[in-house]
Design an enzyme around this catalytic site. Structure first.
Site, PDB file in Angstrom:
ATOM      1  N   HIS A 221      67.634  -0.979  48.823  1.00  0.00           N
ATOM      2  CA  HIS A 221      65.553  -0.583  49.769  1.00  0.00           C
ATOM      3  C   HIS A 221      65.754   0.385  50.709  1.00  0.00           C
ATOM      4  O   HIS A 221      66.209   1.954  50.521  1.00  0.00           O
ATOM      5  CB  HIS A 221      64.769  -1.988  50.078  1.00  0.00           C
ATOM      6  CG  HIS A 221      63.701  -1.989  49.870  1.00  0.00           C
ATOM      7  ND1 HIS A 221      62.682  -0.255  49.434  1.00  0.00           N
ATOM      8  CD2 HIS A 221      63.101  -3.113  50.689  1.00  0.00           C
ATOM      9  CE1 HIS A 221      61.809  -1.321  49.854  1.00  0.00           C
ATOM     10  NE2 HIS A 221      61.556  -2.028  50.263  1.00  0.00           N
ATOM     11  N   HIS A 259      65.355   5.512  40.296  1.00  0.00           N
ATOM     12  CA  HIS A 259      63.917   4.492  40.842  1.00  0.00           C
ATOM     13  C   HIS A 259      63.616   3.605  39.995  1.00  0.00           C
ATOM     14  O   HIS A 259      63.665   4.007  38.265  1.00  0.00           O
ATOM     15  CB  HIS A 259      63.006   5.395  41.808  1.00  0.00           C
ATOM     16  CG  HIS A 259      62.285   4.598  42.391  1.00  0.00           C
ATOM     17  ND1 HIS A 259      61.107   3.456  41.675  1.00  0.00           N
ATOM     18  CD2 HIS A 259      61.872   4.381  43.304  1.00  0.00           C
ATOM     19  CE1 HIS A 259      60.543   3.370  42.887  1.00  0.00           C
ATOM     20  NE2 HIS A 259      60.839   4.036  44.014  1.00  0.00           N
ATOM     21  N   ASP A 310      64.333   8.318  49.751  1.00  0.00           N
ATOM     22  CA  ASP A 310      65.298   7.654  50.752  1.00  0.00           C
ATOM     23  C   ASP A 310      66.152   9.724  50.715  1.00  0.00           C
ATOM     24  O   ASP A 310      66.925   9.926  52.063  1.00  0.00           O
ATOM     25  CB  ASP A 310      66.221   6.680  50.994  1.00  0.00           C
ATOM     26  CG  ASP A 310      65.097   5.479  50.960  1.00  0.00           C
ATOM     27  OD1 ASP A 310      64.849   6.103  52.158  1.00  0.00           O
ATOM     28  OD2 ASP A 310      65.119   4.570  50.121  1.00  0.00           O
TER      29      ASP A 310
HETATM   30  N1  COA Z   1      73.638   6.017  41.485  1.00  0.00           N
HETATM   31  C1  COA Z   1      73.962   5.586  40.532  1.00  0.00           C
HETATM   32  N2  COA Z   1      74.105   5.459  39.589  1.00  0.00           N
HETATM   33  C2  COA Z   1      72.919   4.578  38.975  1.00  0.00           C
HETATM   34  C3  COA Z   1      72.264   4.580  41.057  1.00  0.00           C
HETATM   35  C4  COA Z   1      72.471   5.617  41.593  1.00  0.00           C
HETATM   36  N3  COA Z   1      71.827   5.772  42.551  1.00  0.00           N
HETATM   37  N4  COA Z   1      70.445   3.872  40.706  1.00  0.00           N
HETATM   38  C5  COA Z   1      70.951   3.414  39.155  1.00  0.00           C
HETATM   39  N5  COA Z   1      71.871   4.175  38.378  1.00  0.00           N
HETATM   40  C6  COA Z   1      72.347   3.967  36.813  1.00  0.00           C
HETATM   41  C7  COA Z   1      72.718   2.039  37.040  1.00  0.00           C
HETATM   42  O1  COA Z   1      74.304   1.992  37.814  1.00  0.00           O
HETATM   43  C8  COA Z   1      72.675   1.882  35.493  1.00  0.00           C
HETATM   44  O2  COA Z   1      73.400   2.075  34.775  1.00  0.00           O
HETATM   45  P1  COA Z   1      74.079   0.945  33.415  1.00  0.00           P
HETATM   46  O3  COA Z   1      72.679   0.911  32.350  1.00  0.00           O
HETATM   47  O4  COA Z   1      75.270   2.394  32.754  1.00  0.00           O
HETATM   48  O5  COA Z   1      74.092  -0.168  33.988  1.00  0.00           O
HETATM   49  C9  COA Z   1      71.348   2.354  36.329  1.00  0.00           C
HETATM   50  O6  COA Z   1      71.165   3.536  36.083  1.00  0.00           O
HETATM   51  C10 COA Z   1      69.930   1.215  36.015  1.00  0.00           C
HETATM   52  O7  COA Z   1      70.480   1.223  37.436  1.00  0.00           O
HETATM   53  P2  COA Z   1      69.194  -0.479  37.906  1.00  0.00           P
HETATM   54  O8  COA Z   1      70.292  -0.540  39.183  1.00  0.00           O
HETATM   55  O9  COA Z   1      69.601  -1.249  36.818  1.00  0.00           O
HETATM   56  O10 COA Z   1      67.956  -0.013  38.096  1.00  0.00           O
HETATM   57  P3  COA Z   1      67.189  -0.540  38.830  1.00  0.00           P
HETATM   58  O11 COA Z   1      65.381  -0.406  38.604  1.00  0.00           O
HETATM   59  O12 COA Z   1      67.743  -2.032  39.346  1.00  0.00           O
HETATM   60  O13 COA Z   1      67.292   0.386  40.248  1.00  0.00           O
HETATM   61  C11 COA Z   1      67.288   1.082  42.583  1.00  0.00           C
HETATM   62  C12 COA Z   1      66.927   0.792  41.119  1.00  0.00           C
HETATM   63  C13 COA Z   1      67.031   1.794  43.428  1.00  0.00           C
HETATM   64  C14 COA Z   1      68.052  -0.724  42.970  1.00  0.00           C
HETATM   65  C15 COA Z   1      68.833   1.384  41.934  1.00  0.00           C
HETATM   66  O14 COA Z   1      68.382   2.797  41.444  1.00  0.00           O
HETATM   67  C16 COA Z   1      69.344   2.099  42.550  1.00  0.00           C
HETATM   68  O15 COA Z   1      70.371   1.257  43.352  1.00  0.00           O
HETATM   69  N6  COA Z   1      69.999   3.257  43.595  1.00  0.00           N
HETATM   70  C17 COA Z   1      70.600   3.652  45.198  1.00  0.00           C
HETATM   71  C18 COA Z   1      69.769   3.219  45.800  1.00  0.00           C
HETATM   72  C19 COA Z   1      68.721   3.375  46.207  1.00  0.00           C
HETATM   73  O16 COA Z   1      68.487   4.857  46.762  1.00  0.00           O
HETATM   74  N7  COA Z   1      67.172   2.897  46.495  1.00  0.00           N
HETATM   75  C20 COA Z   1      66.220   3.023  47.195  1.00  0.00           C
HETATM   76  C21 COA Z   1      65.469   3.178  46.446  1.00  0.00           C
HETATM   77  S1  COA Z   1      63.759   3.735  47.002  1.00  0.00           S
END
Ligand code: COA
Length: 373
Positions: A221, A259, A310
């Site tokens: 987050h 996201h 971010d």
């Molecule tokens: N880098 C690489 N791969 C990513 C990614 C990232 N930043 N964000 C998502 N993915 C990939 C996941 O590995 C997953 O791939 P898969 O289906 O092959 O396993 C797919 O995209 C879906 O991701 P998931 O984590 O399940 O999505 P979510 O909706 O649960 O999570 C976030 C959303 C924001 C938590 C996620 O994108 C993330 O962890 N981002 C990095 C942290 C971040 O920047 N957070 C700030 C949010 S404003």
């Protein structure tokens, strides 16, 4: 067994709100019906906080009255103030904020009330105190001092003054103010949801904010902005593509991308990218901006992911002279306006938030006395 759960509550509507709305497909964000693209760079953070907490963009008299209440509520109570130095020696910035907001409750004259007027007063005090707590924490751990707030400066201007110890340039204040506007609210994000769950038990606003701060702290987050800066600092300027590809190949997530709701560019990232470019040029060193642009291209090519709020916030805060481990606290300075507005909204039309769970454990277990296990 049928899968009744929705992991991570994706797409579950957990509350009704009149505060903010996202169109994830079109990449649009609205605060009380105003497009973020219309507010960014035009409305001040104080106007947006008023919009969220009090229901409308203020006229001049309302803004003056609200600004007065912010200035009057800026000083954290004696219990929080007396403990900043010790906390600064033992806790990281987000841990410290979590503790200090909890301590600040002790001296809040409205602490025991969840009445609407009391909530409005507490919302203003929490919003005004948050930047002061961050700046005092930073001064305490570095042995510095915090310049007095300048009544001519906004929350954004005073924060830059107090955290860097230098009077900021007017354009720096404008840019930081716009950052605060962009982070103010964002529908049912994890920390806002945490605040609403707490508030829905009819617990008080400070308790709900403590829950929100603890939730914002996590790297998935608010903590992502710090991780972005650490990534930029840890890879060579001419080795961005290789480093990103290696991390992706190792199954690592690249912080600042992806996201839950946006399926296209996060509209906040559009503004932050522009600000990063401007500040890089003003600094005469565009290394981190260039690296960020390249990282954006490589991640999109490899994964089809867009930068989130971010990603460019990291280089913007860096260029503004804000220490990296204060990036997430800066997010909380802004989001305090949204969190408090959500608590007000929850208390105004409350029902306990208590979802169900899907049981996936053992069944028909037979009891055995302890010596027979
Ligand atoms: N880098 C690489 N791969 C990513 C990614 C990232 N930043 N964000 C998502 N993915 C990939 C996941 O590995 C997953 O791939 P898969 O289906 O092959 O396993 C797919 O995209 C879906 O991701 P998931 O984590 O399940 O999505 P979510 O909706 O649960 O999570 C976030 C959303 C924001 C938590 C996620 O994108 C993330 O962890 N981002 C990095 C942290 C971040 O920047 N957070 C700030 C949010 S404003």
């Amino acid at each position: 067994m049928a899968d009744k759960s929705t992991k991570g509550l994706a797409d579950v509507v957990a509350a009704s709100t009149a505060l903010s709305d996202i169109d994830g497909k079109a990449g649009r964000l609205f605060y009380r019906g105003y497009d973020i693209h219309d507010l960014a760079g035009r409305a001040t953070f104080e106007e947006v906080a008023h919009l969220l907490q009090r229901g409308r963009l203020p006229d001049r008299a309302e803004l003056a009255a609200y600004s007065e209440s912010l200035a009057a509520g800026r000083e954290p109570g004696p219990l929080a103030a007396a403990n900043i130095a010790e906390i600064a020696g033992k806790q990281t910035p987000m841990e410290a904020l979590r503790s200090l907001v909890s301590l600040a409750a002790a001296d809040d004259p409205d602490k025991d009330s969840t009445a609407h007027e009391a909530n409005l007063r507490k919302a203003a005090r929490l919003t005004a105190q948050q930047p002061v707590l961050v700046a005092r924490y930073h001064a305490a751990r570095t042995g510095g001092s915090v310049p007095d707030a300048d009544p001519e400066l906004s929350i954004a201007g005073n924060f830059l003054l107090q955290v860097t110890g230098r009077r900021p340039e007017p354009r720096q204040v404008e840019i930081f103010d716009e950052c605060l506007v962009l982070h103010a609210d964002h529908t049912m994000n994890a920390s806002t949801f945490a605040a609403r769950v707490c508030a829905a038990t009819l617990s008080d606003m400070h308790s709900a904010i403590v829950a929100a701060i603890g939730t914002l702290k996590g790297p998935l987050h608010g903590g992502a902005n710090e991780q972005v800066m650490k990534t930029l600092e840890s890879i060579p300027a001419d080795g961005v593509a290789q480093a990103v590809r290696e991390r992706l190949a190792a199954g690592e997530k690249i912080m600042g991308f992806g996201h839950r709701v946006y399926k296209t560019e996060d509209p906040r990232a559009t503004h932050l990218r522009r600000m990063s470019a401007e500040l890089a040029e003003a600094a005469g060193d565009d290394t981190y901006y260039r690296m960020s642009k390249e990282m954006e291209e490589v991640v999109f090519e490899a994964k089809g992911l867009y930068p989130n709020v971010d990603f460019y916030a990291a280089s913007v805060y860096h260029y503004l002279g804000i220490p990296t481990d204060l990036f997430t606290p800066v997010f909380s300075i802004s989001r305090m306006s949204g969190w408090t507005a959500h608590v007000i909204e929850q208390h105004a039309d409350n029902r306990l938030i208590r979802p169900d769970s899907e049981y996936i454990g053992e069944t028909d277990q037979k009891w055995k006395p302890i010596d027979e296990r």
